[in-house]
Design a protein around this motif. Structure first.
Motif, PDB file in Angstrom:
ATOM      1  N   LEU A   1       0.805  -1.210   0.000  1.00 18.71           N
ATOM      2  CA  LEU A   1       0.000   0.000   0.000  1.00 18.71           C
ATOM      3  C   LEU A   1       0.845   1.269   0.000  1.00 18.71           C
ATOM      4  O   LEU A   1       0.364   2.344  -0.347  1.00 18.71           O
ATOM      5  CB  LEU A   1      -0.920   0.009   1.241  1.00 18.71           C
ATOM      6  N   ALA A   2       2.114   1.166   0.391  1.00 23.96           N
ATOM      7  CA  ALA A   2       2.928   2.359   0.583  1.00 23.96           C
ATOM      8  C   ALA A   2       3.388   2.934  -0.747  1.00 23.96           C
ATOM      9  O   ALA A   2       3.972   2.242  -1.557  1.00 23.96           O
ATOM     10  CB  ALA A   2       4.151   2.025   1.437  1.00 23.96           C
ATOM     11  N   PRO A   3       3.168   4.227  -0.973  1.00 23.34           N
ATOM     12  CA  PRO A   3       3.712   4.863  -2.170  1.00 23.34           C
ATOM     13  C   PRO A   3       5.208   5.035  -2.015  1.00 23.34           C
ATOM     14  O   PRO A   3       5.715   5.119  -0.919  1.00 23.34           O
ATOM     15  CB  PRO A   3       3.000   6.227  -2.191  1.00 23.34           C
ATOM     16  N   CYS A   4       5.940   5.098  -3.084  1.00 20.75           N
ATOM     17  CA  CYS A   4       7.387   5.254  -2.952  1.00 20.75           C
ATOM     18  C   CYS A   4       7.943   6.067  -4.112  1.00 20.75           C
ATOM     19  O   CYS A   4       7.389   6.059  -5.212  1.00 20.75           O
ATOM     20  CB  CYS A   4       8.087   3.910  -2.865  1.00 20.75           C
ATOM     21  N   GLN A   5       9.045   6.743  -3.841  1.00 18.84           N
ATOM     22  CA  GLN A   5       9.699   7.551  -4.856  1.00 18.84           C
ATOM     23  C   GLN A   5      10.163   6.703  -6.024  1.00 18.84           C
ATOM     24  O   GLN A   5      10.205   7.161  -7.155  1.00 18.84           O
ATOM     25  CB  GLN A   5      10.908   8.259  -4.236  1.00 18.84           C
ATOM     26  N   ALA A   6      10.534   5.457  -5.722  1.00 18.62           N
ATOM     27  CA  ALA A   6      11.063   4.595  -6.776  1.00 18.62           C
ATOM     28  C   ALA A   6      10.061   4.434  -7.913  1.00 18.62           C
ATOM     29  O   ALA A   6      10.414   4.524  -9.093  1.00 18.62           O
ATOM     30  CB  ALA A   6      11.435   3.236  -6.191  1.00 18.62           C
ATOM     31  N   ALA A   7       8.811   4.179  -7.569  1.00 19.29           N
ATOM     32  CA  ALA A   7       7.794   4.005  -8.598  1.00 19.29           C
ATOM     33  C   ALA A   7       7.624   5.294  -9.406  1.00 19.29           C
ATOM     34  O   ALA A   7       7.485   5.275 -10.629  1.00 19.29           O
ATOM     35  CB  ALA A   7       6.474   3.596  -7.966  1.00 19.29           C
ATOM     36  N   LYS A   8       7.668   6.430  -8.694  1.00 24.54           N
ATOM     37  CA  LYS A   8       7.522   7.713  -9.373  1.00 24.54           C
ATOM     38  C   LYS A   8       8.675   7.959 -10.339  1.00 24.54           C
ATOM     39  O   LYS A   8       8.541   8.676 -11.319  1.00 24.54           O
ATOM     40  CB  LYS A   8       7.449   8.843  -8.338  1.00 24.54           C
ATOM     41  N   ALA A   9       9.838   7.388 -10.012  1.00 21.52           N
ATOM     42  CA  ALA A   9      11.021   7.604 -10.850  1.00 21.52           C
ATOM     43  C   ALA A   9      11.037   6.682 -12.068  1.00 21.52           C
ATOM     44  O   ALA A   9      11.974   6.705 -12.855  1.00 21.52           O
ATOM     45  CB  ALA A   9      12.275   7.383 -10.015  1.00 21.52           C
ATOM     46  N   GLY A  10      10.008   5.860 -12.228  1.00 20.22           N
ATOM     47  CA  GLY A  10       9.939   4.970 -13.381  1.00 20.22           C
ATOM     48  C   GLY A  10      10.676   3.673 -13.196  1.00 20.22           C
ATOM     49  O   GLY A  10      10.952   2.961 -14.166  1.00 20.22           O
ATOM     50  N   LEU A  11      11.010   3.337 -11.963  1.00 22.07           N
ATOM     51  CA  LEU A  11      11.689   2.081 -11.683  1.00 22.07           C
ATOM     52  C   LEU A  11      10.661   0.964 -11.562  1.00 22.07           C
ATOM     53  O   LEU A  11       9.483   1.198 -11.317  1.00 22.07           O
ATOM     54  CB  LEU A  11      12.504   2.188 -10.395  1.00 22.07           C
ATOM     55  N   SER A  12      11.127  -0.276 -11.702  1.00 26.71           N
ATOM     56  CA  SER A  12      10.224  -1.418 -11.648  1.00 26.71           C
ATOM     57  C   SER A  12      10.954  -2.641 -11.102  1.00 26.71           C
ATOM     58  O   SER A  12      12.130  -2.848 -11.416  1.00 26.71           O
ATOM     59  CB  SER A  12       9.694  -1.737 -13.050  1.00 26.71           C
ATOM     60  N   ILE A  13      10.261  -3.448 -10.319  1.00 28.53           N
ATOM     61  CA  ILE A  13      10.880  -4.669  -9.810  1.00 28.53           C
ATOM     62  C   ILE A  13      11.075  -5.696 -10.925  1.00 28.53           C
ATOM     63  O   ILE A  13      11.828  -6.653 -10.774  1.00 28.53           O
ATOM     64  CB  ILE A  13      10.049  -5.288  -8.664  1.00 28.53           C
ATOM     65  N   LYS A  14      10.430  -5.482 -12.082  1.00 31.02           N
ATOM     66  CA  LYS A  14      10.525  -6.427 -13.207  1.00 31.02           C
ATOM     67  C   LYS A  14      11.412  -5.896 -14.336  1.00 31.02           C
ATOM     68  O   LYS A  14      11.380  -6.419 -15.451  1.00 31.02           O
ATOM     69  CB  LYS A  14       9.130  -6.723 -13.752  1.00 31.02           C
ATOM     70  N   PHE A  15      12.210  -4.889 -14.036  1.00 27.55           N
ATOM     71  CA  PHE A  15      12.963  -4.200 -15.084  1.00 27.55           C
ATOM     72  C   PHE A  15      13.844  -5.154 -15.891  1.00 27.55           C
ATOM     73  O   PHE A  15      13.983  -5.001 -17.100  1.00 27.55           O
ATOM     74  CB  PHE A  15      13.815  -3.095 -14.466  1.00 27.55           C
ATOM     75  N   TYR A  16      14.458  -6.145 -15.236  1.00 28.14           N
ATOM     76  CA  TYR A  16      15.364  -7.071 -15.928  1.00 28.14           C
ATOM     77  C   TYR A  16      14.739  -8.444 -16.153  1.00 28.14           C
ATOM     78  O   TYR A  16      15.442  -9.411 -16.440  1.00 28.14           O
ATOM     79  CB  TYR A  16      16.657  -7.236 -15.133  1.00 28.14           C
ATOM     80  N   ALA A  17      13.419  -8.534 -16.031  1.00 29.17           N
ATOM     81  CA  ALA A  17      12.751  -9.835 -16.134  1.00 29.17           C
ATOM     82  C   ALA A  17      13.070 -10.557 -17.438  1.00 29.17           C
ATOM     83  O   ALA A  17      13.209 -11.789 -17.470  1.00 29.17           O
ATOM     84  CB  ALA A  17      11.242  -9.659 -15.988  1.00 29.17           C
ATOM     85  N   LYS A  18      13.215  -9.820 -18.536  1.00 26.61           N
ATOM     86  CA  LYS A  18      13.502 -10.429 -19.835  1.00 26.61           C
ATOM     87  C   LYS A  18      14.964 -10.279 -20.242  1.00 26.61           C
ATOM     88  O   LYS A  18      15.518 -11.154 -20.901  1.00 26.61           O
ATOM     89  CB  LYS A  18      12.599  -9.815 -20.906  1.00 26.61           C
ATOM     90  N   THR A  19      15.576  -9.163 -19.854  1.00 25.15           N
ATOM     91  CA  THR A  19      16.935  -8.875 -20.332  1.00 25.15           C
ATOM     92  C   THR A  19      18.030  -9.495 -19.474  1.00 25.15           C
ATOM     93  O   THR A  19      19.131  -9.758 -19.968  1.00 25.15           O
ATOM     94  CB  THR A  19      17.159  -7.362 -20.411  1.00 25.15           C
ATOM     95  N   CYS A  20      17.740  -9.747 -18.192  1.00 22.54           N
ATOM     96  CA  CYS A  20      18.741 -10.373 -17.316  1.00 22.54           C
ATOM     97  C   CYS A  20      18.035 -11.014 -16.119  1.00 22.54           C
ATOM     98  O   CYS A  20      18.174 -10.570 -14.978  1.00 22.54           O
ATOM     99  CB  CYS A  20      19.765  -9.342 -16.828  1.00 22.54           C
ATOM    100  N   PRO A  21      17.267 -12.056 -16.359  1.00 22.08           N
ATOM    101  CA  PRO A  21      16.432 -12.641 -15.305  1.00 22.08           C
ATOM    102  C   PRO A  21      17.206 -13.243 -14.144  1.00 22.08           C
ATOM    103  O   PRO A  21      16.647 -13.416 -13.062  1.00 22.08           O
ATOM    104  CB  PRO A  21      15.630 -13.716 -16.053  1.00 22.08           C
ATOM    105  N   GLY A  22      18.483 -13.553 -14.324  1.00 23.73           N
ATOM    106  CA  GLY A  22      19.250 -14.169 -13.242  1.00 23.73           C
ATOM    107  C   GLY A  22      20.021 -13.204 -12.384  1.00 23.73           C
ATOM    108  O   GLY A  22      20.786 -13.621 -11.504  1.00 23.73           O
ATOM    109  N   VAL A  23      19.808 -11.890 -12.566  1.00 22.34           N
ATOM    110  CA  VAL A  23      20.638 -10.924 -11.849  1.00 22.34           C
ATOM    111  C   VAL A  23      20.499 -11.028 -10.336  1.00 22.34           C
ATOM    112  O   VAL A  23      21.490 -10.948  -9.597  1.00 22.34           O
ATOM    113  CB  VAL A  23      20.345  -9.476 -12.329  1.00 22.34           C
ATOM    114  N   ASP A  24      19.277 -11.233  -9.838  1.00 11.18           N
ATOM    115  CA  ASP A  24      19.078 -11.348  -8.388  1.00 11.18           C
ATOM    116  C   ASP A  24      19.887 -12.511  -7.808  1.00 11.18           C
ATOM    117  O   ASP A  24      20.503 -12.374  -6.738  1.00 11.18           O
ATOM    118  CB  ASP A  24      17.595 -11.553  -8.065  1.00 11.18           C
ATOM    119  N   THR A  25      19.878 -13.632  -8.494  1.00 10.04           N
ATOM    120  CA  THR A  25      20.584 -14.822  -8.024  1.00 10.04           C
ATOM    121  C   THR A  25      22.094 -14.588  -8.000  1.00 10.04           C
ATOM    122  O   THR A  25      22.781 -14.967  -7.043  1.00 10.04           O
ATOM    123  CB  THR A  25      20.268 -16.023  -8.918  1.00 10.04           C
TER     124      THR A  25
END
Length: 327
Positions: A24-48
């Motif tokens: 529910l919390a708004p955040c600056q990150a979303a306003k800045a155009g960031l996304s938790i899925k940003f690398y979902a297709k281009t680099c899906p293993g980055v978190d690991t």
């Protein structure tokens, strides 16, 4: 997906409540155009990749976890989360690494280099150094027993850095409570968020030079605590580089002991104890000292918000291939 909690962290009993908070919390990150899925297709293993390298570094030296967290703070507080702190000095600019608040204080550059090397091998020219630092700091907190959260991604790396800006923007160990509130307010962070983020000092160490004045010259300090610190930090000088943990009870565990220590007048730095010194944050410090889950939730949300600090419009950026130099 919201906050998850590390094994044996003591926070799991509030996981569902915190999940609701973060969704529910708004955040600056979303306003800045960031996304938790940003690398979902281009680099899906980055978190690991990031977590694996950070886990190895923390297993080898638990203190490194605190250093990586500090690296994120000190990057974001100077012209936004743009990996400018990673740039080596050049003939055209003096960077941030040797600024007063960073030299002999910020570490972990080689861990970021190791992550970047593996990420480049998997997804060349895709993942920014700034995003790697953000992911690594999240994993460092969690690997030390603290909360985890979804990191908003899509930052770019600055093509320049400023030692002058670092010296002007980073609070020091002698900061007053009022100056801390003002410094964080200047970044769009509230006094509550400042206090929660200060809880990162539940892990890590500081040099004698940073706390000598407190243990010899301040009254609001536990006498037994001060006496113990004086054994490794002589008043007459020398031993400036000797280290003491911010939290001498659980120095490598990300928990709420930092706030318990403040209530007991066992804050290591002057700036730490300023959060519990008859001022506006006393009540919140007591709440965090008594409620680990509240601290965990507030800290994670504040880290997401701080991670949304962006460089000024028009700042030249790129995805660096080497985090230490521009392309």
């Amino acid at each position: 997906m919201g906050f998850l909690f590390a094994r044996s962290s003591g926070y799991s009993f509030v996981a569902l409540a915190l999940l609701a908070c973060v969704l529910l919390a708004p955040c600056q990150a979303a306003k800045a155009g960031l996304s938790i899925k940003f690398y979902a297709k281009t680099c899906p293993g980055v978190d690991t990749i990031v977590r694996s390298v950070v886990a190895q570094a923390v297993a080898k030296e638990p203190r490194m976890g605190a250093s990586i967290i500090r690296l994120f703070f000190h990057d974001c507080f100077v012209n936004g989360c743009d990996a400018s702190i990673l740039l080596d000095d050049t003939l055209t600019f003096t960077g941030e690494k040797n600024a007063g608040a960073n030299i002999n204080s910020v570490r972990g550059y080689e861990v970021i280099d190791a992550i970047k090397s593996q990420v480049e091998a998997a997804c060349k020219g895709v993942v920014s150094c700034a995003d790697i630092v953000a992911l690594a700091s999240r994993d460092a907190v969690n690997l030390l027993g603290g909360p985890t959260w979804n990191v908003q991604l899509g930052r770019k790396d600055s093509r320049t850095a400023s030692g002058t800006a670092a010296n002007a923007n980073l609070p020091g160990p002698a900061s007053s409570g009022a100056s801390l509130v003002a410094a964080f307010a200047g970044k769009g962070l509230s006094a509550r968020e400042m206090t929660a983020l200060s809880g990162a000092h539940t892990v890590g160490r500081a040099r004698c030079l940073m706390f000598r004045g407190r243990i010899y010259g301040e009254a609001n300090i536990n006498a037994t605590f001060a006496a113990a610190l004086r054994q490794t930090c002589p008043q007459s000088g020398g031993g400036d580089g000797n280290l003491a943990p911010f939290d001498d009870q659980t120095p490598d565990a990300f928990d709420n002991a930092y706030f318990k220590n403040l209530v007991a007048q066992r804050g290591l730095l002057h700036s730490d104890q300023e959060l519990f010194n008859g001022g506006s944050q006393d009540a919140l410090v007591r709440k965090y000292a008594g409620n680990a889950g509240m601290f965990a939730g507030d800290f994670a949300k504040a880290m997401v918000k701080m991670g949304g600090l962006m460089p000024a419009a028009g700042t030249p950026t790129e995805v660096r291939l080497n985090c230490r130099k521009v392309n």
